[in-house]
Design an enzyme around this catalytic site. Structure first.
Site, short mmCIF file in Angstrom:
data_model
loop_
_atom_site.label_atom_id
_atom_site.label_comp_id
_atom_site.label_asym_id
_atom_site.label_seq_id
_atom_site.Cartn_x
_atom_site.Cartn_y
_atom_site.Cartn_z
N LYS A 53 0.84 -1.21 0.00
CA LYS A 53 0.00 0.00 0.00
C LYS A 53 0.87 1.26 0.00
O LYS A 53 0.55 2.25 -0.65
CB LYS A 53 -0.92 -0.02 1.23
CG LYS A 53 -1.99 -1.12 1.17
CD LYS A 53 -2.67 -1.37 2.52
CE LYS A 53 -3.62 -2.56 2.45
NZ LYS A 53 -4.24 -2.89 3.75
N GLN A 97 -4.05 -1.74 10.09
CA GLN A 97 -4.00 -3.06 9.45
C GLN A 97 -4.51 -4.14 10.41
O GLN A 97 -4.09 -4.20 11.56
CB GLN A 97 -2.56 -3.36 9.01
CG GLN A 97 -2.41 -4.63 8.18
CD GLN A 97 -3.11 -4.56 6.82
OE1 GLN A 97 -3.29 -3.50 6.24
NE2 GLN A 97 -3.50 -5.72 6.32
N ASP A 120 -10.88 2.49 5.07
CA ASP A 120 -11.19 1.06 4.98
C ASP A 120 -12.70 0.82 4.93
O ASP A 120 -13.15 -0.26 4.55
CB ASP A 120 -10.65 0.34 6.23
CG ASP A 120 -9.37 -0.42 5.97
OD1 ASP A 120 -9.19 -0.92 4.85
OD2 ASP A 120 -8.57 -0.52 6.91
N1 GUN Z 1 -6.42 -7.12 6.66
C1 GUN Z 1 -6.81 -7.85 5.60
N2 GUN Z 1 -7.46 -7.09 4.72
C2 GUN Z 1 -7.48 -5.85 5.23
C3 GUN Z 1 -8.02 -4.60 4.77
O1 GUN Z 1 -8.63 -4.48 3.70
N3 GUN Z 1 -7.83 -3.54 5.59
C4 GUN Z 1 -7.18 -3.64 6.78
N4 GUN Z 1 -7.07 -2.55 7.52
N5 GUN Z 1 -6.69 -4.77 7.24
C5 GUN Z 1 -6.84 -5.86 6.46
#
Ligand code: GUN
Length: 298
Positions: A53, A97, A120
């Protein structure tokens, strides 16, 4: 006959090019979209996702920072940091995350993020807005699945979409997105889960089958209707001694067998994964545009 491959890598690239124009417009007005990512601990998948990211942000000219906490960080400390980030104008988006270590409540942490910075789309306000069809932000993976369908010429409108998996991250929000009375949605949606009896009987009715269970290769060819579109959200690491890393990635779909029956199918990797990252960039840019619009109204 072998299925057409739906390349998330290629479709994501197209979306990023569109996004570059919007970022240029923001910068011309003195705004650089900013994203902060919070990671707790060293879970290898989380480390890899967050660095992906961060790299994509840099490529697009989005300012990003990653803040890393040790595995034993306290919940209070993390909540305090989120309060600070909520009021830090440098950041338009905040991403924590997941998963978090067991001693930290994911609910408390997600609820602490300002809904206008929740790129998110996990805050209950955003979940509710999505459900009633008035979203600020759609969660990245299900929104990415919708874009993959639309941009590969497989609109879900009027189709029977069967989703295997009822997680808050993918299955439930994808249902909420695709059931809306809107362009790009308007589907009949069925969810299968661990409590479903005769799952194969239901998945065989799918025009569009979405696998989001988190178990390697559980969607087998007998579960798929001839000519169906198959979207594989699964990312499973399985041991592979021939790889330097010692593992390889496989989806929830038995790709080699299912591709002989499907009309179109996403690969793993290179399918849904690149879309998730790209939709996060879309949400970050949207957060910056929303703040700018609100400032101009004030
Ligand atoms: N862990 C797995 N997928 C995601 C996501 O799309 N966002 C976040 N914050 N954590 C994750």
């Amino acid at each position: 006959m072998s299925a057409e491959l739906i390349s998330g890598t290629r479709i994501a690239e197209g979306i990023r090019q569109e996004l570059a124009g919007r970022i240029g417009q923001l910068k011309a007005k003195g705004v650089t979209p900013g994203l902060v990512m919070v990671r707790v601990g060293e879970d290898p998948a989380s480390v890899s996702y967050v660095s992906g990211k961060s790299k994509t942000s840099a490529e697009l000219g989005i300012y990003s920072e990653t803040q890393v906490y040790p595995e034993n960080a306290g919940e209070k400390e993390l909540l305090g940091r989120i309060a600070e980030l909520n009021s830090n104008l440098r950041f338009h988006g905040i991403l924590v995350q997941l998963p978090l270590p067991n001693h930290i409540s994911e609910d408390k942490v997600l609820n602490a993020i300002d809904p206008l910075k929740d790129v998110d789309g996990f805050h209950p306000v955003n979940v509710g807005r999505m459900l009633i069809g008035e979203p600020y932000f759609l969660p990245c993976t299900p929104h990415g699945v919708q874009e993959l369908l639309m941009r590969s010429g497989n609109s879900p409108e009027g189709k029977h979409v069967v989703i295997c998996g009822r997680s808050n991250l993918v299955g439930k929000p994808l249902m909420a997105i695709l059931v809306q009375k809107k362009a790009g949605a308007n589907a009949t949606v069925t969810i299968c889960h661990t409590g479903t009896k005769n799952m194969a009987q239901i998945t065989r009715q799918a025009d569009i089958l979405v696998a989001a269970m988190g178990s390697p290769k559980v969607i087998t060819a007998d579960m798929v209707k001839e000519g169906a579109v198959v979207i594989d959200v699964g990312v499973n690491r399985i041991p592979d001694a021939t790889k330097k890393t010692g593992f390889r990635l496989v989806g929830d779909v038995d790709f080699d067998a299912v591709k002989e029956k499907a009309k179109a199918i996403t690969p793993v990797p290179g399918g849904v994964g690149p879309m998730t990252v790209t939709m996060l960039m879309v949400n970050t840019v949207r957060a910056a545009e929303m703040r700018l619009a609100a400032q101009r109204q004030a």
